[in-house]
Design a protein around this motif. Structure first.
Motif, mmCIF file in Angstrom:
data_model
loop_
_atom_site.group_PDB
_atom_site.id
_atom_site.type_symbol
_atom_site.label_atom_id
_atom_site.label_comp_id
_atom_site.label_asym_id
_atom_site.label_seq_id
_atom_site.Cartn_x
_atom_site.Cartn_y
_atom_site.Cartn_z
ATOM 1 N N THR A 64 5.214 7.734 -1.288
ATOM 2 C CA THR A 64 5.961 8.380 -2.368
ATOM 3 C C THR A 64 5.966 7.521 -3.627
ATOM 4 O O THR A 64 5.849 8.031 -4.747
ATOM 5 N N ALA A 65 6.081 6.202 -3.468
ATOM 6 C CA ALA A 65 6.121 5.302 -4.624
ATOM 7 C C ALA A 65 4.841 5.397 -5.443
ATOM 8 O O ALA A 65 4.871 5.324 -6.680
ATOM 9 N N VAL A 66 3.707 5.558 -4.774
ATOM 10 C CA VAL A 66 2.421 5.662 -5.481
ATOM 11 C C VAL A 66 2.348 6.977 -6.245
ATOM 12 O O VAL A 66 1.939 7.016 -7.411
ATOM 13 N N ARG A 67 2.744 8.082 -5.615
ATOM 14 C CA ARG A 67 2.707 9.379 -6.293
ATOM 15 C C ARG A 67 3.671 9.401 -7.467
ATOM 16 O O ARG A 67 3.358 9.957 -8.538
ATOM 17 N N LEU A 68 4.840 8.813 -7.290
ATOM 18 C CA LEU A 68 5.785 8.733 -8.404
ATOM 19 C C LEU A 68 5.209 7.915 -9.544
ATOM 20 O O LEU A 68 5.340 8.284 -10.723
ATOM 21 N N ALA A 69 4.549 6.818 -9.216
ATOM 22 C CA ALA A 69 3.971 5.962 -10.261
ATOM 23 C C ALA A 69 2.889 6.707 -11.044
ATOM 24 O O ALA A 69 2.794 6.573 -12.271
ATOM 25 N N LEU A 70 2.069 7.503 -10.369
ATOM 26 C CA LEU A 70 1.052 8.293 -11.074
ATOM 27 C C LEU A 70 1.710 9.243 -12.064
ATOM 28 O O LEU A 70 1.250 9.391 -13.209
ATOM 29 N N ASN A 71 2.767 9.902 -11.645
ATOM 30 C CA ASN A 71 3.459 10.822 -12.539
ATOM 31 C C ASN A 71 4.188 10.095 -13.662
ATOM 32 O O ASN A 71 4.213 10.557 -14.812
ATOM 33 N N LYS A 128 1.560 -2.775 -10.744
ATOM 34 C CA LYS A 128 1.811 -3.433 -9.458
ATOM 35 C C LYS A 128 1.855 -2.417 -8.320
ATOM 36 O O LYS A 128 1.367 -2.666 -7.217
ATOM 37 N N VAL A 129 2.451 -1.267 -8.595
ATOM 38 C CA VAL A 129 2.555 -0.248 -7.553
ATOM 39 C C VAL A 129 1.188 0.389 -7.282
ATOM 40 O O VAL A 129 0.791 0.589 -6.133
ATOM 41 N N LEU A 130 0.442 0.676 -8.352
ATOM 42 C CA LEU A 130 -0.828 1.393 -8.212
ATOM 43 C C LEU A 130 -1.971 0.469 -7.808
ATOM 44 O O LEU A 130 -2.968 0.926 -7.225
ATOM 45 N N ASN A 131 -1.877 -0.796 -8.149
ATOM 46 C CA ASN A 131 -2.769 -1.833 -7.606
ATOM 47 C C ASN A 131 -4.253 -1.494 -7.717
ATOM 48 O O ASN A 131 -5.015 -1.543 -6.749
ATOM 49 N N GLY A 132 -4.684 -1.099 -8.932
ATOM 50 C CA GLY A 132 -6.104 -0.849 -9.169
ATOM 51 C C GLY A 132 -6.669 0.334 -8.405
ATOM 52 O O GLY A 132 -7.841 0.345 -8.010
ATOM 53 N N LEU A 133 -5.873 1.365 -8.217
ATOM 54 C CA LEU A 133 -6.247 2.537 -7.425
ATOM 55 C C LEU A 133 -7.446 3.265 -8.049
ATOM 56 O O LEU A 133 -7.524 3.442 -9.265
ATOM 57 N N THR A 134 -8.385 3.690 -7.202
ATOM 58 C CA THR A 134 -9.500 4.546 -7.618
ATOM 59 C C THR A 134 -9.358 5.883 -6.907
ATOM 60 O O THR A 134 -9.209 5.932 -5.686
#
Length: 574
Positions: free
Chosen positions: A318-325, A383-389
């Motif tokens: 959930t933290a990653v999806r929230l960070a994207l938004n 920090k939360v997304l950590n270089g996500l691809t």
């Protein structure tokens, strides 16, 4: 801060229009100031749209309309070919009576309809109560499954030749919304194909005189999961409402390059008459010799799915999806990417739906609560997304939006990899197999044009959140499913309806179940000699559209140079 952004952008945009119009208005010779040798251009002048003053006669010989529908074409054209008890309309309900002349709700589970008399199918066979019962028998065997009607419809009863009753198994507040899509077919069609039993609305599986609508499908087919690149429609001479249709022939294109579609309206005659365009193409449309800009508010949405089923494992957090938004700046997307043509939305659902604008008094877009461009906020998100691809699957027509999203997500270290297609069929093939983990293409984010097909009801957007449905890519959420079950029982406006809409939106928001972006207006490039008022929802009223005597399919001779001058923006429904 936000007002300054908006004002700054609008100021730049007006300057851009002025400069572009000066550079593009090549037919105007500049006046030279002989004293300082600086050319002086006359200001751009635009004329009022006067097409309604030269309407062609109904069904004028050779009249031909050509339309490009890249999103949900089966919904947009369905009521031009088929008919139901109700049909779409530009009113507060979103529908009006069609094959029914009256209806009465006799109880929570019984609805009675009076049928229109003297109506025949396109093959000449009569439409009456027996035809309704036959269709509902086939519907019962293989109904559409995108709502709950397949579970609650019990049976249809004939009262007399022109009166029928529908019996449900339980209270079902959205029944009338479903009635719009319970369309009727000839016995020949039913014996050959039946109902489709698909998660999308029905339509014709092949060309033929099978329906009751103002147009007969004579070439191709357009269904939710299968369609031909081109479909042809001709006026139905047996249609009951003699006001319609107004044009002899309509050609529908479902798979075109968006750039080519736009150019075919703006710079070619007799190539294409109506196409949706990118917001950034507004100025070019205004300045073109053959096109005009038609804009309408809408109950449309961009559905951007987050793949929690088979996508990147990080998306289950959930933290990653929230960070994207939280990384998306909705104000900037609206005013820079959409050119102001739309509305902010905390959960990507049109505020024009009943109950949604009220819910927005409580739920605000993430970017209105905290500036996503704030350096401290961006460091936190990195920090939360950590270089996500992430892998993106999209129709190429949505790349204008993805470029804006990509720019914003890059600021927090997210990389997007794109796979594009020109056909919506590819999108649905992958989307509708992901819930059961059977998709054949890897994707993390997927977009489609979720235009309003339920007619002023937020189920259009909520159905992607019913986690036991194949339209959803969200992991199982019994609480959300229970809220949606409650919504099915309610009628818009009844006690508790708004509260339930708020609960559904709040849960989607708190869990970031989708990628939330502003909701768009409808923006079309239209031939200057076409008279067209868009509907706010996913229905193209082909039966209402008119041509002028100067339309290229009717006109003899050249198009007058005077009429090639820019037309003021045509804004409808505002």
């Amino acid at each position: 801060m936000e007002r300054k952004i908006v004002f700054y952008h609008k100021t730049l945009y007006l300057l851009f229009i002025l400069l572009l119009s000066i550079n593009c208005h090549a037919t105007d010779e500049p006046e030279i100031n002989t004293e300082n040798k600086i050319p002086h251009y006359a200001p751009l002048s635009m004329r009022t749209d006067d097409s309604s003053q030269r309407v062609a006669p109904q069904l004028a010989k050779g009249s031909h309309l050509q339309v490009y529908l890249p999103s949900l074409p089966y919904l947009y054209v369905s009521h031009a070919i088929n008919s139901a008890l109700f049909r779409p309309a530009n009113n507060d309900k979103g529908w009006e009576l069609d094959l029914a002349t009256a209806y009465h709700q006799l109880s929570d589970t019984v609805y009675e309809f009076t049928l229109r008399q003297g109506v025949v199918f396109q093959d000449g066979t009569p439409f009456n109560a027996d035809a309704v019962l036959l269709n509902m028998q086939y519907f019962k065997q293989k109904p559409f499954t995108y709502s709950k009607i397949h579970k609650v419809f019990d049976y249809a009863e004939k009262i007399d030749d022109y009166t029928v009753r529908f019996h449900l198994t339980e209270k079902y507040g959205v029944f009338l919304n479903d009635v719009i899509w319970i369309q009727f077919y000839t016995r020949t069609y039913l014996e050959k194909f039946g109902w489709n039993g698909k998660p999308t609305c029905p339509n014709l599986a092949e060309a033929g005189a099978y329906g009751l609508g103002p147009y007969v499908l004579t070439k191709g087919y357009i269904e939710g999961d299968r369609k031909t690149p081109v479909a042809e429609l001709v006026a139905n001479p047996l249609y009951w409402d003699k006001r319609y249709p107004k044009i002899e022939k309509v050609t529908i294109y479902t798979e075109l390059n968006s750039q080519a579609a736009k150019d075919n309206v703006l710079y070619k005659e007799n190539a294409l008459d109506i196409t949706p365009i990118d917001f950034a193409q507004k100025v070019e449309t205004i300045l073109s010799p053959y096109g005009k800009l038609v804009i309408s508010p809408a109950t449309d949405n961009y559905a951007i799915h987050i793949n929690m089923r088979t996508g990147n494992a990080k998306l289950r957090e959930t933290a990653v999806r929230l960070a994207l938004n939280q990384a998306l700046h909705q104000y900037n997307l609206l005013y820079f990417t959409y050119e102001g043509e739309g509305e902010l939305s905390p959960v990507g659902i049109s505020p024009s739906f009943p109950g949604v604008r009220e819910a927005m008094q409580t739920i605000k877009p993430f970017s209105s609560l905290q500036d996503p461009y704030d350096p401290e906020k961006q460091e936190q998100l990195k920090k939360v997304l950590n270089g996500l691809t992430l892998k993106v699957l999209t129709q190429e027509r949505f790349m204008f939006l993805w470029r804006g999203i990509e720019y914003q997500l890059k600021k927090v270290g997210v990389t997007l990899e794109f796979t594009t297609t020109k056909t919506e069929t590819t999108i649905f093939e992958q989307l509708l197999t992901t819930h059961d983990e059977k998709n054949t293409q890897a994707w993390d984010l997927l977009i489609w044009g979720n235009d309003d097909w339920f007619f002023y009801h937020p189920w259009t957007a909520f159905f992607t959140l019913r986690t036991n449905d194949i339209w959803s890519t969200v992991y199982d959420d019994p609480t959300m499913n229970a809220l949606i079950e409650d919504m099915f029982k309610q009628t818009v406006g009844e006690a508790g309806y708004n509260e339930n809409v708020l609960k559904i939106m709040q849960r989607a928001y708190d869990n970031a179940y989708m990628l939330f972006v502003p909701t768009p207006n409808k923006v079309f490039a239209v031939n200057k000699e076409v008279i067209f008022t868009p509907y706010k929802m996913a229905s193209l009223p082909l039966w209402e559209i008119q041509l002028t005597t100067l339309h290229p399919s009717i006109r003899q001779g050249e198009y007058p140079e005077e009429l090639k001058k820019p037309v003021e923006i045509v804004r409808k429904n505002f």
